[in-house]
Motif scaffolding. Structure first.
Motif, mmCIF file in Angstrom:
data_model
loop_
_atom_site.group_PDB
_atom_site.id
_atom_site.type_symbol
_atom_site.label_atom_id
_atom_site.label_comp_id
_atom_site.label_asym_id
_atom_site.label_seq_id
_atom_site.Cartn_x
_atom_site.Cartn_y
_atom_site.Cartn_z
ATOM 1 N N TYR A 18 0.847 -1.183 0.000
ATOM 2 C CA TYR A 18 0.000 0.000 0.000
ATOM 3 C C TYR A 18 0.885 1.237 0.000
ATOM 4 N N LEU A 32 -3.438 3.907 -1.454
ATOM 5 C CA LEU A 32 -3.442 3.434 -2.831
ATOM 6 C C LEU A 32 -2.819 2.050 -2.913
ATOM 7 N N SER A 33 -3.279 1.289 -3.868
ATOM 8 C CA SER A 33 -2.651 0.017 -4.211
ATOM 9 C C SER A 33 -2.381 0.094 -5.703
ATOM 10 N N LYS A 36 -4.511 2.519 -8.043
ATOM 11 C CA LYS A 36 -5.911 2.563 -7.618
ATOM 12 C C LYS A 36 -6.059 3.117 -6.203
ATOM 13 N N LEU A 38 -7.811 3.260 -2.873
ATOM 14 C CA LEU A 38 -8.680 2.354 -2.116
ATOM 15 C C LEU A 38 -9.513 3.072 -1.065
ATOM 16 N N GLY A 39 -8.972 4.170 -0.542
ATOM 17 C CA GLY A 39 -9.723 4.871 0.474
ATOM 18 C C GLY A 39 -8.884 5.871 1.232
ATOM 19 N N GLN A 50 -10.733 3.403 8.703
ATOM 20 C CA GLN A 50 -10.990 3.840 7.337
ATOM 21 C C GLN A 50 -12.219 4.734 7.360
ATOM 22 N N GLY A 53 -14.081 4.826 1.337
ATOM 23 C CA GLY A 53 -13.546 3.909 0.341
ATOM 24 C C GLY A 53 -13.913 2.455 0.503
ATOM 25 N N GLU A 54 -13.230 1.638 -0.316
ATOM 26 C CA GLU A 54 -13.435 0.186 -0.314
ATOM 27 C C GLU A 54 -12.933 -0.417 0.990
ATOM 28 N N ILE A 56 -10.706 -2.148 3.373
ATOM 29 C CA ILE A 56 -9.306 -2.492 3.589
ATOM 30 C C ILE A 56 -9.302 -3.318 4.865
#
Length: 155
Positions: A18, A32-33, A36, A38-39, A50, A53-54, A56
């Protein structure tokens, strides 16, 4: 802008890298990954979570938070303010290796500069070069102190 990499090691699964990015001192961290997003994660009342975002994994968020908290830019500003409370109003992290120190209105910047130059080498990590811009309260001019890595100072 501050950017760090966190490697989330998972048992029986592939490790995930990450990239954590933060624009300003008080901003939350963008996760980010690859390319992309992620959040966004932030520390709220002492707990990393978090906020956007998606999903994690919670273990990854906790690990990211622990990594962030161990970084010099997370603890050095408070240590500087605690060490010189009569002189320092605020410490702003500009980047991983650059800090801006705002002196109290009634403080003597030249006197603080002398004390700070001697003391910062004991507070900051030894292996990294750091730049400190010492500003008088509400003035544009500044003094610059460069803390060289220990290895370079004694060669």
């Amino acid at each position: 802008m501050i950017e760090i990499i966190y490697l989330f090691e998972q048992e029986f699964l592939e490790d995930v890298s990450y990239r954590l990015m933060r624009a300003g001192t008080d901003d939350p961290w963008l996760v980010l990954s690859g390319c992309k997003v992620l959040g966004i994660i932030a520390e709220v009342e002492g707990t990393w979570s978090q906020i956007v975002g998606e999903d994690i994994p919670p273990e990854a968020i906790e690990g990211m938070g622990n990594l962030i908290n161990k970084q010099q830019f997370s603890w050095l500003p408070n240590l500087i303010k605690k060490q010189w409370p009569k002189y320092v109003l605020d410490v702003i992290v500009e980047s991983e290796d650059s800090y801006q120190i705002i002196c109290q209105r009634e403080a003597s910047p030249k006197l603080f500069l002398e004390r700070f130059t001697l003391g910062v080498h004991a507070l900051a990590q030894r292996e990294s070069a750091l730049i400190f811009k010492i500003r008088c309260f509400q003035e544009a001019d500044f003094y610059e102190v460069v803390k060289a890595p220990t290895i370079d100072r004694y060669v």
